[in-house]
Design an enzyme around this catalytic site. Structure first.
Site, PDB file in Angstrom:
ATOM      1  N   HIS A 229      43.789  34.747  38.411  1.00 44.16           N
ATOM      2  CA  HIS A 229      43.750  33.447  39.075  1.00 44.16           C
ATOM      3  C   HIS A 229      44.892  33.217  40.050  1.00 44.16           C
ATOM      4  O   HIS A 229      44.689  32.668  41.132  1.00 44.16           O
ATOM      5  CB  HIS A 229      43.685  32.330  38.037  1.00 44.16           C
ATOM      6  CG  HIS A 229      42.740  31.288  38.468  1.00 44.16           C
ATOM      7  ND1 HIS A 229      41.394  31.351  38.193  1.00 44.16           N
ATOM      8  CD2 HIS A 229      42.917  30.217  39.245  1.00 44.16           C
ATOM      9  CE1 HIS A 229      40.803  30.341  38.764  1.00 44.16           C
ATOM     10  NE2 HIS A 229      41.691  29.625  39.406  1.00 44.16           N
TER      11      HIS A 229
ATOM     12  N   ARG B 162      36.234  25.858  43.488  1.00 50.73           N
ATOM     13  CA  ARG B 162      36.533  26.225  42.094  1.00 50.73           C
ATOM     14  C   ARG B 162      37.087  24.999  41.381  1.00 50.73           C
ATOM     15  O   ARG B 162      38.290  24.741  41.424  1.00 50.73           O
ATOM     16  CB  ARG B 162      37.557  27.365  42.053  1.00 50.73           C
ATOM     17  CG  ARG B 162      37.035  28.718  42.507  1.00 50.73           C
ATOM     18  CD  ARG B 162      38.087  29.795  42.308  1.00 50.73           C
ATOM     19  NE  ARG B 162      37.560  31.135  42.408  1.00 50.73           N
ATOM     20  CZ  ARG B 162      37.580  31.882  43.504  1.00 50.73           C
ATOM     21  NH1 ARG B 162      38.106  31.417  44.613  1.00 50.73           N
ATOM     22  NH2 ARG B 162      37.088  33.101  43.478  1.00 50.73           N
TER      23      ARG B 162
ATOM     24  N   ARG C 169      31.307  24.382  41.948  1.00 55.47           N
ATOM     25  CA  ARG C 169      30.955  25.159  40.765  1.00 55.47           C
ATOM     26  C   ARG C 169      31.386  24.382  39.529  1.00 55.47           C
ATOM     27  O   ARG C 169      32.502  23.847  39.487  1.00 55.47           O
ATOM     28  CB  ARG C 169      31.683  26.509  40.818  1.00 55.47           C
ATOM     29  CG  ARG C 169      31.384  27.373  39.625  1.00 55.47           C
ATOM     30  CD  ARG C 169      31.894  28.767  39.822  1.00 55.47           C
ATOM     31  NE  ARG C 169      33.347  28.836  39.732  1.00 55.47           N
ATOM     32  CZ  ARG C 169      34.034  29.957  39.913  1.00 55.47           C
ATOM     33  NH1 ARG C 169      33.405  31.072  40.246  1.00 55.47           N
ATOM     34  NH2 ARG C 169      35.339  29.970  39.799  1.00 55.47           N
TER      35      ARG C 169
ATOM     36  N   GLU D 274      26.638  36.981  38.835  1.00 53.57           N
ATOM     37  CA  GLU D 274      27.887  37.714  38.569  1.00 53.57           C
ATOM     38  C   GLU D 274      27.853  38.468  37.251  1.00 53.57           C
ATOM     39  O   GLU D 274      28.751  39.237  36.946  1.00 53.57           O
ATOM     40  CB  GLU D 274      29.099  36.781  38.639  1.00 53.57           C
ATOM     41  CG  GLU D 274      29.025  35.544  37.792  1.00 53.57           C
ATOM     42  CD  GLU D 274      30.236  34.631  37.963  1.00 53.57           C
ATOM     43  OE1 GLU D 274      31.218  35.015  38.611  1.00 53.57           O
ATOM     44  OE2 GLU D 274      30.183  33.512  37.425  1.00 53.57           O
TER      45      GLU D 274
ATOM     46  N   ASN E 178      33.365  39.490  42.398  1.00 53.91           N
ATOM     47  CA  ASN E 178      34.524  39.870  41.573  1.00 53.91           C
ATOM     48  C   ASN E 178      34.079  40.178  40.145  1.00 53.91           C
ATOM     49  O   ASN E 178      34.419  41.209  39.580  1.00 53.91           O
ATOM     50  CB  ASN E 178      35.557  38.737  41.523  1.00 53.91           C
ATOM     51  CG  ASN E 178      35.953  38.267  42.891  1.00 53.91           C
ATOM     52  OD1 ASN E 178      35.792  38.999  43.867  1.00 53.91           O
ATOM     53  ND2 ASN E 178      36.450  37.048  42.990  1.00 53.91           N
ATOM     54  N   ASP E 179      33.312  39.260  39.583  1.00 56.10           N
ATOM     55  CA  ASP E 179      32.855  39.489  38.212  1.00 56.10           C
ATOM     56  C   ASP E 179      31.741  40.516  38.162  1.00 56.10           C
ATOM     57  O   ASP E 179      31.682  41.319  37.235  1.00 56.10           O
ATOM     58  CB  ASP E 179      32.407  38.169  37.568  1.00 56.10           C
ATOM     59  CG  ASP E 179      33.598  37.397  37.024  1.00 56.10           C
ATOM     60  OD1 ASP E 179      34.450  38.033  36.383  1.00 56.10           O
ATOM     61  OD2 ASP E 179      33.688  36.188  37.260  1.00 56.10           O
TER      62      ASP E 179
ATOM     63  N   ARG F 169      39.000  43.093  35.255  1.00 52.09           N
ATOM     64  CA  ARG F 169      39.569  42.842  36.581  1.00 52.09           C
ATOM     65  C   ARG F 169      41.055  42.503  36.540  1.00 52.09           C
ATOM     66  O   ARG F 169      41.715  42.425  37.566  1.00 52.09           O
ATOM     67  CB  ARG F 169      38.771  41.729  37.297  1.00 52.09           C
ATOM     68  CG  ARG F 169      38.841  40.394  36.605  1.00 52.09           C
ATOM     69  CD  ARG F 169      37.765  39.461  37.133  1.00 52.09           C
ATOM     70  NE  ARG F 169      38.305  38.398  37.958  1.00 52.09           N
ATOM     71  CZ  ARG F 169      37.595  37.395  38.440  1.00 52.09           C
ATOM     72  NH1 ARG F 169      36.291  37.319  38.211  1.00 52.09           N
ATOM     73  NH2 ARG F 169      38.146  36.465  39.182  1.00 52.09           N
TER      74      ARG F 169
ATOM     75  N   CYS G 202      30.293  34.934  47.491  1.00 54.93           N
ATOM     76  CA  CYS G 202      31.539  34.160  47.516  1.00 54.93           C
ATOM     77  C   CYS G 202      32.690  34.906  46.832  1.00 54.93           C
ATOM     78  O   CYS G 202      33.763  34.363  46.644  1.00 54.93           O
ATOM     79  CB  CYS G 202      31.360  32.784  46.907  1.00 54.93           C
ATOM     80  SG  CYS G 202      30.889  32.821  45.175  1.00 54.93           S
TER      81      CYS G 202
END
Ligand code: PEP
Ligand code: MG
Length: 784
Positions: free
Chosen positions: A361, A468, A504, A602, A625-626, A636, A673
């Site tokens: 994060h 987010r 989200r 994801e 990413n996921d 990750r 995204c």
């Protein structure tokens, strides 16, 4: 045996320098294995030879004198083969090389094991014996285990040792981590000390010795008082014997004991926290080595007392505002989003952390804020960096401490070129994101922080592709109320209206922890995350949905997106809550039209349920990413496997290409995204695959726009066809670089490694200047 192993590793770990670590190593191993000789050879990278660095049993005069190339002699053979070599009669082996200076001919048996860290052979550990015998299986296994365990410790000691030798001189040391946020900066290291961690106290020179001594005494007195109170409180509940222990603590903290030693250190030129940490560590190490259970227990007591005193010292230090230097490069074990907010933005130039990875994060926030960041620097000697001049290379994940002049000049040029490129790119930021053959590729922005700069992007983007919402939740000390959330969301929605804003729902779990709602799990990324948490807590989700809908009143530009969806029931349950929130609000007199609702793709399971998802929702958005993490089974956030985490892995690219195709067939708008969308080469691939939109951090927009405006859709499609034939991620990257160079777009990619001129092997470094971007054609001049 396990206990012996643990102790050796612990002792080596506690050594103050590389030399001390090596000396401890050979001494302890020889004792534990009852052999005549124990030696350690380390690789000297400049000569690529394995040099005898310490020994017990061979002549000490041969240390530093004897060395072997990879493959030369028995040691070189162990290094080359990367496996143990166990010989009964070493001198009889055809590979045996005799070095007169060692006196080695007296020894017959030989057991050598490689010391390997992150696939690199750092050195070779050898034991030898007069007696002609083969070391048994158990001994071999023990030495292999030791070699493996000591590798990490040694890598750290090597890094620290290199820095130690260079401290105060003009020498440099380079540390590697995981690139977290791009950009290059030159600045000054500011090391954050985590509360009361004796091993991460920065070494500082005190400006006022009397003040340091006074605050040490105050801290010790405070701890003595705490202990007195604790002893009193427990008096009726513990035995007299246990109670006597508190007396021992008082004595340890007495003026004649710990305090006096620390004071002496301060007078010698160390500030109180570091002097305390050093003395405590020394006592602990000594006591841990003693073969007496009672005394070993006392080691833990001293460490605990030391931590308590340190906590008071740090508390006191924290009471005044911290002075961050100009060009602060903030360095810590962990950097939380909250810490980020503590440093004045104009002074904060870069971030470095021992933990974390490129998609953790803090990296996401750093990218949003445009702060170069490197994470996962596992070998960083934190305590020796405070105040040091450093270069932070956020593209390649490097930190150079006390850089040499030539390197500083190189990086200063790079920084100037990056700035010049930004100015150049800025000129086309108000132009549409359209390919030379007329295909429009909407660019959107990812948000989360209340940054003014983001709202000012309104004229340059097609909306917000990912807000987010967990970021404001993370900055709080409780769940924000419906009104508080509504206010925040309104700012976002109004700031971008009439453009769509994709919000989200709360995506916590994994690496995103709320301080007031901790989730402790063995496998957090496979656990209670995203929609799984919020569906289990409808009271939290309902408040959030109502706040979003309320905030959209009169604007109607809200889109709601569900994270971590792995099954249709989750979508149905969430949609039911959206409907309920709409009804409840209507009953309150708030009338909002039903927003579009989409899901994040994801979790790999979602890839196989597109049809069912498409009948329920209005759009798909890929969380690359996921998706990468779950498709490749690579955490990750784990620096150990960071090199395996790659969104350009052929499996990920094939999954993405198929997803784009199937979404098109289902008539579902699909955008991306995740971070891949913000990479110029990645963006071209996604364009070629047929995605409908790209959402990225604001700082990535200029480069992606520039790439899209110069490469036709047809060329991007051609690139995709070629890339999908590549069998490995490395080959994908090679091909992407080749095409980007051919299209004169290589300067949009991160700069590659710098090699000093004298050591350059082929061609100039690929700086923007070297690729000739200053004469870069405007869009349309070349039409690939
Ligand atoms: C993703 O997974 O790609 C994504 C955009 O979400 P996050 O990084 O917040 O998990
Ligand atoms: Mg995600």
């Amino acid at each position: 045996m396990l206990e012996v192993l643990r102790r050796i590793v612990q002792e080596v770990n506690g050594a103050r320098s590389l030399d001390a670590a090596l000396a401890t190593m050979v001494l302890r191993i020889r004792k534990a294995m009852k052999t005549d000789v124990c030696s350690v050879y380390l690789l000297a990278p400049e000569t690529d030879r394995f040099v005898l660095k310490d020994t017990i049993g061979l002549r000490s005069s041969s240390v530093g004198q004897v060395s072997m190339a990879r493959g030369e002699g028995l040691v070189g053979m162990v290094a080359l083969r990367e496996e143990p070599l166990n010989l009964e009669d070493a001198p009889a082996h055809p590979q045996f090389r005799y070095f007169e200076e060692t006196g080695e001919e007296r020894f017959s048996s030989f057991l050598g094991v490689p010391i390997i860290h992150q696939r690199r052979v750092l050195g070779v550990l050898v034991i030898q014996q007069h007696e002609k015998r083969r070391f048994d299986e158990g001994e071999e296994a023990f030495l292999v285990t030791l070699g493996a365990q000591l590798a990490g410790v040694l890598a750290h000691a090597l890094a620290t040792g290199a820095l130690g030798k260079l401290a105060g001189t003009s020498g440099q040391a380079t540390f590697k981590g995981v690139a977290g946020s791009p950009g290059v900066v030159i600045g000054k290291a500011f090391v954050l000390s985590p509360p009361a961690d004796l091993d991460s106290v920065p070494d500082l020179i005190p400006t006022d010795i009397d003040f340091e001594i006074a605050r040490l005494k105050e801290a010790i007195n405070a701890v003595r008082e705490e202990i007195r109170v604790a002893a009193e409180r427990l008096a009726s509940r513990i035995s007299t014997q246990e109670h006597a222990l508190f007396e021992v603590y008082q004595q340890m903290l007495g003026d004649a004991a710990l305090g006096q030693e620390v004071e002496k250190r301060i007078r010698e030129g160390q500030w109180a926290p570091a002097a305390l940490a050093d003395i405590v560590r020394r006592h602990v190490q000594y006591l841990e080595r003693v073969d007496d259970d009672y005394l070993r227990e006392r080691a833990a007591d001293i460490r605990d007392l030391g931590r308590r005193v340190l906590a008071h010292l740090q508390e006191e230090g924290d009471s005044g505002p911290i002075e961050y230097p100009e060009n602060t490069i903030l360095i810590g074990h962990e950097i939380s989003p909250a810490t980020l907010g503590e440093v004045p933005r104009e002074r904060l130039k870069g971030l470095v952390a021992v933990s974390g990875s490129s998609t953790s994060h803090v990296a996401i926030l750093a990218r949003a804020m445009g702060i170069p960041t490197v994470l996962g620097m596992v070998d960083l000697p934190l305590s020796r960096l405070g105040g040091a001049p450093v270069i932070l290379d956020g593209h390649r994940g490097r930190l150079v401490v006390r850089p040499e002049h030539e390197l500083s000049v190189h990086y200063s040029r790079l920084i100037a070129e990056e700035q010049a490129l930004s100015v150049l790119l800025e000129q086309e930021q108000d132009l549409p994101s359209v390919t030379p053959d007329g295909h429009v590729m909407p660019l959107m922005v990812n948000t989360g922080l209340a940054l003014d700069a983001v709202a000012s992007l309104k004229t340059r983007v097609g909306g917000v592709g990912l807000y987010r919402t967990e970021v404001p939740f993370m900055m709080n000390d409780r769940f924000p109320s419906e009104q508080e959330q509504a206010r925040l969301y309104r700012e976002q929605l109004a700031g971008f209206a009439p453009l769509p804003v994709t919000m989200r729902t709360l995506d916590i779990g994994g690496d995103k922890d709320l301080p007031y709602f901790p989730i402790k799990e063995a496998n957090p990324f496979l656990g209670w995350r995203g929609i799984r948490v919020t569906l289990d807590h409808p009271e939290v989700l309902m408040v959030q949905l109502r706040a979003m809908l309320r905030a959209a009143e009169g604007l109607d530009n809200l889109r709601i997106m569900l994270p971590m969806v792995s099954g249709i029931e989750e979508v149905d349950a969430a949609l039911a809550l959206v409907n309920r929130a709409l009804i409840e609000l209507a009953e309150d007199g708030v009338n909002v039209s039903r927003p579009s609702v989409g899901v994040m793709i994801e979790v790999p399971a979602a890839l196989y349920q597109l049809e069912a998802l498409a009948t329920r929702v209005d759009f798909f958005s890929v969380g690359s990413n996921d998706l990468t993490q779950y498709l490749l089974a690579v955490d990750r956030n784990n620096p150990r496997v960071a090199s395996l985490y790659d969104a350009c892995h052929p499996a990920v690219l094939r999954a993405l290409a198929r997803l784009a195709e199937e979404s098109k067939a289902l008539g579902m708008p699909v955008s991306v995204c995740g971070e891949l969308a913000g990479d110029p080469a990645g963006a071209l691939l996604l364009l070629g695959m047929g995605f409908d939109g790209l959402s990225m951090n604001a700082p990535s927009l200029p480069r992606v726009r520039a790439a899209i405006r110069r490469v036709s859709l047809a060329a991007a499609q051609g690139l995709v066809s070629e890339v999908l034939c590549q069998p490995t991620a490395n080959q994908v990257h090679g091909l992407l670089l080749e095409r980007m160079q051919a299209w004169e777009l290589a300067h949009l990619l991160p700069p590659r490694d710098h090699t000093p001129r004298s050591r350059q092997r082929s061609g100039p470094p690929a700086s923007p200047q070297a690729t000739g971007w200053r004469h870069w054609p405007p869009p349309g001049a070349r039409r690939p």
